[in-house]
Write a protein that holds these residues in place. Structure first.
Motif, PDB file in Angstrom:
ATOM      1  N   SER A  69      13.669  58.585  77.737  1.00 21.83           N
ATOM      2  CA  SER A  69      14.775  59.287  78.377  1.00 21.83           C
ATOM      3  C   SER A  69      15.842  59.578  77.333  1.00 21.83           C
ATOM      4  CB  SER A  69      15.367  58.441  79.507  1.00 21.83           C
ATOM      5  OG  SER A  69      16.093  57.351  78.980  1.00 21.83           O
ATOM      6  N   GLU A  70      16.723  60.491  77.650  1.00 22.65           N
ATOM      7  CA  GLU A  70      17.787  60.875  76.721  1.00 22.65           C
ATOM      8  C   GLU A  70      18.713  59.709  76.394  1.00 22.65           C
ATOM      9  OE1 GLU A  70      18.159  65.547  78.171  1.00 22.65           O
ATOM     10  OE2 GLU A  70      19.296  63.969  79.199  1.00 22.65           O
ATOM     11  N   CYS A  71      18.745  58.710  77.263  1.00 26.23           N
ATOM     12  CA  CYS A  71      19.646  57.577  77.061  1.00 26.23           C
ATOM     13  C   CYS A  71      19.005  56.438  76.267  1.00 26.23           C
ATOM     14  CB  CYS A  71      20.122  57.042  78.412  1.00 26.23           C
ATOM     15  SG  CYS A  71      18.806  56.325  79.434  1.00 26.23           S
ATOM     16  N   ALA A  72      17.754  56.572  75.866  1.00 21.99           N
ATOM     17  CA  ALA A  72      17.045  55.472  75.205  1.00 21.99           C
ATOM     18  C   ALA A  72      17.583  55.224  73.800  1.00 21.99           C
ATOM     19  CB  ALA A  72      15.552  55.762  75.149  1.00 21.99           C
ATOM     20  N   THR A  73      17.656  53.959  73.427  1.00 17.89           N
ATOM     21  CA  THR A  73      17.992  53.565  72.059  1.00 17.89           C
ATOM     22  C   THR A  73      17.029  52.462  71.624  1.00 17.89           C
ATOM     23  OG1 THR A  73      19.618  51.929  72.827  1.00 17.89           O
ATOM     24  CG2 THR A  73      20.440  54.125  72.277  1.00 17.89           C
ATOM     25  N   PHE A  74      16.683  52.485  70.344  1.00 20.50           N
ATOM     26  CA  PHE A  74      15.729  51.531  69.776  1.00 20.50           C
ATOM     27  C   PHE A  74      16.441  50.680  68.735  1.00 20.50           C
ATOM     28  CE2 PHE A  74      13.574  55.342  71.128  1.00 20.50           C
ATOM     29  CZ  PHE A  74      12.404  54.898  71.741  1.00 20.50           C
ATOM     30  N   ALA A  75      16.248  49.350  68.800  1.00 19.02           N
ATOM     31  CA  ALA A  75      16.905  48.470  67.836  1.00 19.02           C
ATOM     32  C   ALA A  75      16.129  47.172  67.689  1.00 19.02           C
ATOM     33  CB  ALA A  75      18.345  48.173  68.268  1.00 19.02           C
ATOM     34  N   VAL A  76      16.309  46.537  66.527  1.00 18.02           N
ATOM     35  CA  VAL A  76      15.729  45.216  66.279  1.00 18.02           C
ATOM     36  C   VAL A  76      16.855  44.268  65.850  1.00 18.02           C
ATOM     37  CG1 VAL A  76      13.297  45.666  65.806  1.00 18.02           C
ATOM     38  CG2 VAL A  76      14.966  46.219  64.066  1.00 18.02           C
ATOM     39  N   PRO A  77      17.478  43.579  66.815  1.00 17.80           N
ATOM     40  CA  PRO A  77      18.579  42.666  66.490  1.00 17.80           C
ATOM     41  C   PRO A  77      18.109  41.273  66.084  1.00 17.80           C
ATOM     42  CG  PRO A  77      18.283  42.774  68.857  1.00 17.80           C
ATOM     43  CD  PRO A  77      17.274  43.731  68.262  1.00 17.80           C
ATOM     44  N   GLU A  78      16.852  41.154  65.646  1.00 22.74           N
ATOM     45  CA  GLU A  78      16.272  39.845  65.347  1.00 22.74           C
ATOM     46  C   GLU A  78      17.097  39.038  64.351  1.00 22.74           C
ATOM     47  OE1 GLU A  78      12.869  41.346  67.623  1.00 22.74           O
ATOM     48  OE2 GLU A  78      14.579  42.143  66.573  1.00 22.74           O
ATOM     49  N   VAL A  79      17.539  39.657  63.267  1.00 23.88           N
ATOM     50  CA  VAL A  79      18.287  38.921  62.251  1.00 23.88           C
ATOM     51  C   VAL A  79      19.558  38.310  62.848  1.00 23.88           C
ATOM     52  CG1 VAL A  79      19.651  39.196  60.132  1.00 23.88           C
ATOM     53  CG2 VAL A  79      17.354  40.169  60.274  1.00 23.88           C
ATOM     54  N   ASP A  80      20.202  39.044  63.741  1.00 25.77           N
ATOM     55  CA  ASP A  80      21.414  38.544  64.391  1.00 25.77           C
ATOM     56  C   ASP A  80      21.126  37.460  65.422  1.00 25.77           C
ATOM     57  OD1 ASP A  80      23.052  40.251  62.947  1.00 25.77           O
ATOM     58  OD2 ASP A  80      22.944  41.847  64.440  1.00 25.77           O
ATOM     59  N   ARG A  81      19.866  37.334  65.833  1.00 26.50           N
ATOM     60  CA  ARG A  81      19.492  36.332  66.837  1.00 26.50           C
ATOM     61  C   ARG A  81      18.771  35.145  66.214  1.00 26.50           C
ATOM     62  NH1 ARG A  81      22.494  39.416  68.861  1.00 26.50           N
ATOM     63  NH2 ARG A  81      22.117  40.806  70.645  1.00 26.50           N
ATOM     64  N   GLY A  82      18.698  35.114  64.886  1.00 17.22           N
ATOM     65  CA  GLY A  82      18.000  34.024  64.218  1.00 17.22           C
ATOM     66  C   GLY A  82      16.504  34.097  64.399  1.00 17.22           C
ATOM     67  N   ALA A  83      15.978  35.309  64.522  1.00 14.21           N
ATOM     68  CA  ALA A  83      14.560  35.485  64.811  1.00 14.21           C
ATOM     69  C   ALA A  83      13.913  36.384  63.766  1.00 14.21           C
ATOM     70  CB  ALA A  83      14.374  36.071  66.209  1.00 14.21           C
ATOM     71  N   MET A  84      12.617  36.588  63.922  1.00 17.00           N
ATOM     72  CA  MET A  84      11.836  37.499  63.096  1.00 17.00           C
ATOM     73  C   MET A  84      10.838  38.197  64.018  1.00 17.00           C
ATOM     74  SD  MET A  84      12.630  37.346  59.801  1.00 17.00           S
ATOM     75  CE  MET A  84      14.351  36.856  59.854  1.00 17.00           C
ATOM     76  N   GLY A  85      10.100  39.164  63.463  1.00 17.55           N
ATOM     77  CA  GLY A  85       9.014  39.805  64.211  1.00 17.55           C
ATOM     78  C   GLY A  85       9.371  41.198  64.674  1.00 17.55           C
ATOM     79  N   GLY A  86       8.335  42.015  64.854  1.00 18.96           N
ATOM     80  CA  GLY A  86       8.511  43.376  65.341  1.00 18.96           C
ATOM     81  C   GLY A  86       8.405  44.439  64.275  1.00 18.96           C
ATOM     82  N   GLY A  87       8.431  44.021  62.999  1.00 18.94           N
ATOM     83  CA  GLY A  87       8.392  44.995  61.928  1.00 18.94           C
ATOM     84  C   GLY A  87       7.087  45.771  61.864  1.00 18.94           C
ATOM     85  N   ALA A  88       5.972  45.102  62.124  1.00 18.12           N
ATOM     86  CA  ALA A  88       4.673  45.778  62.093  1.00 18.12           C
ATOM     87  C   ALA A  88       4.614  46.901  63.116  1.00 18.12           C
ATOM     88  CB  ALA A  88       3.545  44.772  62.342  1.00 18.12           C
ATOM     89  N   HIS A  89       5.131  46.629  64.299  1.00 19.56           N
ATOM     90  CA  HIS A  89       5.098  47.630  65.365  1.00 19.56           C
ATOM     91  C   HIS A  89       6.153  48.706  65.145  1.00 19.56           C
ATOM     92  CE1 HIS A  89       2.972  44.155  67.014  1.00 19.56           C
ATOM     93  NE2 HIS A  89       2.263  45.047  67.668  1.00 19.56           N
ATOM     94  N   LEU A  90       7.309  48.312  64.616  1.00 12.60           N
ATOM     95  CA  LEU A  90       8.340  49.296  64.306  1.00 12.60           C
ATOM     96  C   LEU A  90       7.859  50.244  63.212  1.00 12.60           C
ATOM     97  CD1 LEU A  90      11.308  49.793  65.269  1.00 12.60           C
ATOM     98  CD2 LEU A  90      12.028  48.667  63.176  1.00 12.60           C
ATOM     99  N   GLN A  91       7.123  49.686  62.249  1.00 11.95           N
ATOM    100  CA  GLN A  91       6.632  50.507  61.147  1.00 11.95           C
ATOM    101  C   GLN A  91       5.498  51.439  61.596  1.00 11.95           C
ATOM    102  OE1 GLN A  91       7.044  48.646  57.253  1.00 11.95           O
ATOM    103  NE2 GLN A  91       4.957  49.291  56.795  1.00 11.95           N
ATOM    104  N   ARG A  92       4.909  51.173  62.739  1.00 12.25           N
ATOM    105  CA  ARG A  92       3.937  52.101  63.323  1.00 12.25           C
ATOM    106  C   ARG A  92       4.649  53.301  63.937  1.00 12.25           C
ATOM    107  NH1 ARG A  92       0.483  52.242  68.245  1.00 12.25           N
ATOM    108  NH2 ARG A  92      -1.577  52.999  67.602  1.00 12.25           N
TER     109      ARG A  92
END
Length: 250
Positions: free
Chosen positions: A121-144
């Motif tokens: 939708s026009e309102c969609a936004t994509f983000a990976v706040p993992e570093v701010d949450r003390g987490a990791m993961g999602g880079g493989a899928h984001l890079q796809r």
């Protein structure tokens, strides 16, 4: 928590709709339930295409940080739930169309990056706040979805990109008004459902096989760093600050 989604099948198209307010963030049990349902739909001969969408303020805020803040040892089960869900999409014998609106964060990125087709939708936004949450993961899928340096910018800053930018970069097939989102996904799914199921299955398996690297192996590599991150005191401070709605102190 109760089952965080609903499912319906109509005309060969299955719709799995997230409905876990306030932000469609799932704990470990929720992720495992989503994975199990997707695998079941993939094996159902009545299903020829699958749509994943959501109700509420946004598509998916990822992992329920409160569960991990209370018990960091739960990261192993959360990791499995995420891994199983993303694999159930990417390796599903049926094509999977993901329709996103509002925020797409964390595990929502994993779902989007594992999809065969993504509409927004026009309102969609994509983000990976993992570093701010003390987490990791999602880079493989984001890079796809996005180029390497865009992924690193998003990961290291936590800044979102909007639907139009995602479309410009080629990750999103269509950007439509919110009220047209599900119908747009249904139109795409019906086109796929009208094809030979066996031919579509073979095509998906072939296309998965020629991708650059193995998505599941790359994500498994990331998960090792997720475990390491959660063992670090900075990770606990980040999670505590998020739950307590304060700035983290490093």
């Amino acid at each position: 928590m109760s089952q965080p989604f609903s499912t319906r099948i109509d005309g060969g198209v299955a719709e799995l709709i997230f409905n876990h307010p306030p932000v469609n963030a799932f704990n470990s049990a929720g992720w495992l339930a989503i994975a199990a349902e997707l695998n079941a739909l993939g094996e159902n001969p009545e299903v020829r295409a699958i749509i994943i969408a959501a109700e509420g303020r946004g598509f998916c805020a990822g992992v329920d940080i409160k569960e991990l803040a209370a018990n960091s040892a739960m990261i192993t089960k959360v990791n499995k739930g995420n891994y199983d869900t993303f694999k159930a999409i990417h390796r599903n014998p049926k094509p999977v169309i993901v329709a996103v609106h509002g925020f797409v964060l964390g595990g929502g990125i994993g779902i989007s990056g594992a999809a065969d087709v993504l509409v927004a939708s026009e309102c969609a936004t994509f983000a990976v706040p993992e570093v701010d949450r003390g987490a990791m993961g999602g880079g493989a899928h984001l890079q796809r979805m996005f180029p390497v340096q865009k992924v690193r910018y998003m990961y290291f800053t936590g800044e979102p990109i909007d639907a139009q930018e995602a479309y410009r970069l080629g990750a999103v097939e269509k950007v439509v008004p919110r009220e047209q989102l599900l119908d747009t996904a249904r139109d795409i799914a019906r086109k796929m459902a009208a094809k030979s199921p066996r031919m579509v299955q073979l095509a998906k398996e072939a296309l998965n096989g020629i991708e650059d690297g193995n998505l599941e192996d790359k994500y498994r590599w990331e998960q090792g760093f997720t475990q390491e991150a959660y063992a670090d005191p900075d990770s606990q401070e980040a999670k505590d600050a998020f739950v307590e709605k304060r700035d983290a102190k490093f």
